[in-house]
Design a protein around this motif. Structure first.
Motif, PDB file in Angstrom:
ATOM      1  N   SER A   1      -5.705  -7.519  -1.281  1.00  0.00           N
ATOM      2  CA  SER A   1      -4.896  -6.624  -2.302  1.00  0.00           C
ATOM      3  C   SER A   1      -6.238  -8.072  -3.579  1.00  0.00           C
ATOM      4  O   SER A   1      -6.707  -8.531  -3.247  1.00  0.00           O
TER       5      SER A   1
ATOM      6  N   GLU B   1      -6.896  -3.023   3.251  1.00  0.00           N
ATOM      7  CA  GLU B   1      -7.354  -2.764   1.992  1.00  0.00           C
ATOM      8  C   GLU B   1      -6.564  -4.507   1.647  1.00  0.00           C
ATOM      9  O   GLU B   1      -5.493  -4.836   1.720  1.00  0.00           O
TER      10      GLU B   1
ATOM     11  N   THR C   1       0.932  -4.655  -8.046  1.00  0.00           N
ATOM     12  CA  THR C   1       0.727  -5.359  -6.864  1.00  0.00           C
ATOM     13  C   THR C   1       0.507  -6.634  -7.132  1.00  0.00           C
ATOM     14  O   THR C   1      -0.443  -6.307  -8.080  1.00  0.00           O
TER      15      THR C   1
ATOM     16  N   THR D   1       0.817  -1.521   0.203  1.00  0.00           N
ATOM     17  CA  THR D   1       0.301  -0.051  -0.085  1.00  0.00           C
ATOM     18  C   THR D   1       1.280   1.200  -0.147  1.00  0.00           C
ATOM     19  O   THR D   1       0.868   2.395  -0.980  1.00  0.00           O
TER      20      THR D   1
ATOM     21  N   ASP E   1      -1.738  -4.182   6.458  1.00  0.00           N
ATOM     22  CA  ASP E   1      -2.884  -3.895   5.654  1.00  0.00           C
ATOM     23  C   ASP E   1      -4.452  -3.964   5.380  1.00  0.00           C
ATOM     24  O   ASP E   1      -4.692  -4.703   6.063  1.00  0.00           O
TER      25      ASP E   1
ATOM     26  N   LYS F   1       2.494   1.350  -3.625  1.00  0.00           N
ATOM     27  CA  LYS F   1       1.297   2.241  -4.862  1.00  0.00           C
ATOM     28  C   LYS F   1       1.368   3.372  -3.957  1.00  0.00           C
ATOM     29  O   LYS F   1       1.339   4.497  -5.231  1.00  0.00           O
ATOM     30  N   SER F   2       1.134   3.964  -2.745  1.00  0.00           N
ATOM     31  CA  SER F   2       1.124   4.811  -2.173  1.00  0.00           C
ATOM     32  C   SER F   2       2.220   6.182  -2.932  1.00  0.00           C
ATOM     33  O   SER F   2       2.312   7.908  -3.924  1.00  0.00           O
TER      34      SER F   2
ATOM     35  N   ASP G   1       2.003  -2.347   5.783  1.00  0.00           N
ATOM     36  CA  ASP G   1       2.377  -1.033   4.945  1.00  0.00           C
ATOM     37  C   ASP G   1       3.774  -0.224   5.463  1.00  0.00           C
ATOM     38  O   ASP G   1       4.845  -1.526   6.374  1.00  0.00           O
TER      39      ASP G   1
END
Length: 122
Positions: A108, A106, A49, A4, A104, A7-8, A98
């Motif tokens: 995947s 969220e 991911t 996460t 995480d 990707k951010s 994270d």
């Protein structure tokens, strides 16, 4: 770093495909197709991911490559599907964490990597 956080923070990578071998540049930015006679195409790789739990960049693009025909002396064109996965080494071990090492929130999406229309598709 977890997926996460990666990707951010990660920006797209840009790829130029060419027949011309690399040469030392002068640092100027120009349209590669205008200065490289062997230029074939370009695409962007987006932060992703993967199903394995690792992360990195991925992209794909359909390109046309010209081949020399030794018999006729002419050129023959072939269609090629270029697929690139650039995996961050060691990222599979960071699965589910994270940036602070917390799990995480969220889940995947495993079907995200199976999408046939990736970044850079024309």
């Amino acid at each position: 770093m977890g997926a996460t956080a990666f990707k951010s923070r990660a920006l797209p990578l840009h790829i130029n495909l060419t027949h011309t071998p690399p040469v030392a540049g002068n640092g100027e930015t120009t349209d590669i197709a205008q200065v490289d006679p062997g230029f074939i195409g370009s695409t962007a790789l987006v932060p992703s991911t993967f199903n394995t739990g690792s992360y990195g960049w991925k992209g794909n693009k359909r390109i046309t490559v010209e081949l020399l025909n030794s018999e006729s002396g002419g050129k023959e064109k072939v269609q090629v599907m270029l697929t690139i996965n650039a995996t961050v080494l060691g990222s599979k071990n960071a699965k589910g964490e994270d940036a602070e090492g917390n799990a995480d929130a969220e889940p995947s999406n495993p079907t995200e990597d199976e999408d046939e229309k990736g970044a850079g598709e024309d």
